[in-house]
Motif scaffolding. Structure first.
Motif, PDB file in Angstrom:
ATOM      1  N   ASP A   1      38.149 -12.019 -38.418  1.00  0.00           N
ATOM      2  CA  ASP A   1      39.136 -12.421 -37.419  1.00  0.00           C
ATOM      3  C   ASP A   1      40.475 -11.750 -37.680  1.00  0.00           C
ATOM      4  O   ASP A   1      41.532 -12.315 -37.417  1.00  0.00           O
ATOM      5  CB  ASP A   1      39.291 -13.950 -37.393  1.00  0.00           C
ATOM      6  CG  ASP A   1      39.750 -14.490 -38.746  1.00  0.00           C
ATOM      7  OD1 ASP A   1      39.772 -13.712 -39.740  1.00  0.00           O
ATOM      8  OD2 ASP A   1      40.084 -15.678 -38.830  1.00  0.00           O
TER       9      ASP A   1
ATOM     10  N   PRO B   1      42.998  -8.065 -37.417  1.00  0.00           N
ATOM     11  CA  PRO B   1      43.602  -7.369 -36.259  1.00  0.00           C
ATOM     12  C   PRO B   1      42.643  -6.469 -35.510  1.00  0.00           C
ATOM     13  O   PRO B   1      42.952  -6.036 -34.396  1.00  0.00           O
ATOM     14  CB  PRO B   1      44.719  -6.530 -36.899  1.00  0.00           C
ATOM     15  CG  PRO B   1      44.262  -6.320 -38.313  1.00  0.00           C
ATOM     16  CD  PRO B   1      43.542  -7.585 -38.693  1.00  0.00           C
TER      17      PRO B   1
ATOM     18  N   GLU C   1      49.402  -3.897 -34.578  1.00  0.00           N
ATOM     19  CA  GLU C   1      49.944  -5.263 -34.554  1.00  0.00           C
ATOM     20  C   GLU C   1      50.955  -5.414 -35.668  1.00  0.00           C
ATOM     21  O   GLU C   1      50.812  -6.186 -36.604  1.00  0.00           O
ATOM     22  CB  GLU C   1      48.807  -6.282 -34.706  1.00  0.00           C
ATOM     23  CG  GLU C   1      47.829  -6.234 -33.551  1.00  0.00           C
ATOM     24  CD  GLU C   1      46.835  -7.357 -33.635  1.00  0.00           C
ATOM     25  OE1 GLU C   1      47.014  -8.244 -34.494  1.00  0.00           O
ATOM     26  OE2 GLU C   1      45.891  -7.389 -32.856  1.00  0.00           O
TER      27      GLU C   1
ATOM     28  N   THR D   1      34.749  -4.519 -31.167  1.00  0.00           N
ATOM     29  CA  THR D   1      35.558  -5.740 -31.254  1.00  0.00           C
ATOM     30  C   THR D   1      34.643  -6.923 -31.506  1.00  0.00           C
ATOM     31  O   THR D   1      33.501  -6.960 -31.031  1.00  0.00           O
ATOM     32  CB  THR D   1      36.344  -5.945 -29.951  1.00  0.00           C
ATOM     33  OG1 THR D   1      37.141  -4.789 -29.698  1.00  0.00           O
ATOM     34  CG2 THR D   1      37.252  -7.164 -30.049  1.00  0.00           C
TER      35      THR D   1
ATOM     36  N   ARG E   1      38.471 -11.010 -30.761  1.00  0.00           N
ATOM     37  CA  ARG E   1      39.541 -10.734 -31.714  1.00  0.00           C
ATOM     38  C   ARG E   1      38.902 -10.376 -33.051  1.00  0.00           C
ATOM     39  O   ARG E   1      37.955 -11.003 -33.484  1.00  0.00           O
ATOM     40  CB  ARG E   1      40.459 -11.950 -31.871  1.00  0.00           C
ATOM     41  CG  ARG E   1      41.634 -11.709 -32.815  1.00  0.00           C
ATOM     42  CD  ARG E   1      42.514 -12.945 -32.912  1.00  0.00           C
ATOM     43  NE  ARG E   1      43.671 -12.694 -33.751  1.00  0.00           N
ATOM     44  CZ  ARG E   1      44.800 -12.128 -33.330  1.00  0.00           C
ATOM     45  NH1 ARG E   1      44.897 -11.751 -32.062  1.00  0.00           N
ATOM     46  NH2 ARG E   1      45.816 -11.928 -34.162  1.00  0.00           N
TER      47      ARG E   1
END
Length: 432
Positions: free
Chosen positions: A351, A353, A374, A410, A415
């Motif tokens: 979980d 970036p 991020e 992904t 996420r």
């Protein structure tokens, strides 16, 4: 992506190119030198023969006593008691009257050259009985032939040098490539070994130190409780078992690295239960996950998921993917094993970036790096770079070795990152 052949790095390519060029240059220089020496030898032989032919013509001509008896390319002058007889078309400036007078006076033969009207003549003056005879031969044609020969030899040597350079460059590259690949393979093996052995060696050292502390704990000697003694002994035995397990893992990794280091040998395979391998790998990763405060989850079917491969190599897939996920996870890492059609699917999600946009296709490259978008500032250029080293590249190589593929995407929850390895199912499972 599929197959993932080991890419040849720019460093190896540059070294191969430089070595090939050096070898080609040396070979070309040797060829040009040898051809040049051969050309000089040919030129010297031809020039000597031309000179000897001219001398023989002159020697033969001065034996004549009549200008009419000599070949057309020889000019003859006969001086007889004050009378001078010459060949027809005798060039202006010939005969050499000074040489005739000197030979008539002392009788000694004389050889020389006379240049008239831009042409050069080889001249021999000698006494023949009461007469003085002078023969002259035009050397311009012979000199022109020698010049043409010299230019032909120069052009031939240069042409041969260019062709030798081109051919030797190709041949040198072909000859050097096996050596360059061997050196690259050696460097790769060292890098792979240092990467793969670092973690199990560190874990083995840590557990050995813990075992030593437990055995050397003085409090164990003061305790009179049999239950305490039994508990301590059981803990020591478990720690020793962990050390033995780590040693077996380390040995398996080393053997698999040695097999992978020799591409000429086919990879030995056996039927491996991925479910059992996943449980064992998660057990090895659990202490590190706890140390980092991460939840490590395993999702696997109750039935076996079998593939053809090497036990140690397949375990390295789980540990490498798990190590990478724990480096970037925030709270949890999930390892899953399943089936999809005729393929076994290994997936590790975190979980964190996730991968930067457009980087998924490069995630399994050696020493791949990217910047985390991020960063919290909205400025991607200010973000710290993320380096993926060798772990994921080794996963791709192991998967390719057993006919599998890898993919980065992904995570299923939208996420984080999902790293997926697909391998052909073994036996009857592949036919379902």
């Amino acid at each position: 992506m599929s197959g993932f052949p080991r890419p040849r790095g720019s460093r190896e390519e540059a070294e191969l190119r430089r070595a090939s060029l050096r070898l080609a240059a040396l070979f070309t220089a040797l060829m040009v030198g040898l051809l040049g020496l051969g050309g000089l030898l040919v030129y010297g032989i031809v020039a000597t023969q031309t000179r000897q032919a001219a001398e023989q013509t002159l020697e033969s001509a001065v034996r004549n006593d009549s200008p009419r008896d000599v070949p057309l390319d020889v000019f003859l002058a006969v001086y007889d008691d004050g009378r001078l007889a010459v060949s027809r078309d005798m060039p202006a400036g010939l005969p050499d009257e000074q040489a005739l007078a000197e030979v008539a006076r002392d009788g000694t033969s004389r050889r020389g050259t006379v240049s008239v009207g831009g042409r050069t003549y080889e001249v021999l003056t000698a006494r023949r009985g009461p007469d003085v005879v002078q023969a002259a031969v035009d050397t311009n044609e012979a000199a022109e032939q020698l010049r043409r020969l010299a230019w032909s030899l120069v052009v031939s040597v240069l042409t041969a040098g260019i062709l030798a350079g081109a051919v030797s460059a190709v041949a040198a590259r072909a000859a050097m490539r096996p050596l360059a690949e061997s050196l690259a393979l050696q460097r790769r093996f060292v890098a792979d070994a240092s990467h793969e052995l670092r973690t199990p060696l560190t874990l083995l050292s840590t557990r050995a130190q813990l075992l030593r502390r437990r055995l050397a704990d003085p409090r164990g000697q003061e305790s009179g409780s049999a239950a305490d003694e039994a508990a301590k002994q059981e803990a020591a035995i478990k720690a020793a078992d962990d050390v033995v397990t780590d040693t077996k893992v380390l040995t398996g990794i080393l053997e698999d690295l040695l097999v992978a280091a020799d591409p000429r040998q086919p990879a030995s395979t056996e039927t491996v239960n991925l479910t059992a391998v996943a449980r064992g790998a998660v057990g090895l990763l659990q202490p590190e996950a706890e140390r980092r405060g991460l939840a490590l989850e395993l999702e696997a079917p109750a039935s076996d998921v079998t593939v053809r491969g090497g036990q140690a190599a397949l375990q390295r897939i789980f540990t490498a993917l798990g190590d990478n996920a724990m480096d970037y996870a925030r709270t949890r890492v999930r390892v899953s094993v399943g089936r999809s059609g005729r393929e076994a699917v290994i997936a590790v999600e975190d979980d964190g970036p996730g991968f930067p946009p457009g980087f998924s296709s490069h995630a399994f490259d050696r020493f791949a790096s990217a910047r985390d978008s991020e960063s919290g500032t909205g400025n991607e250029s200010a973000a710290a770079p993320r380096h993926y080293g060798l772990g994921l590249a080794l996963v791709a190589e192991i998967a390719a070795r057993y006919g599998g593929t890898v993919r980065a995407a992904t995570a299923s929850e939208g996420r984080g990152a999902r790293l997926e390895v697909r391998l052909p199912l073994a036996g009857k499972q592949a036919q379902l």
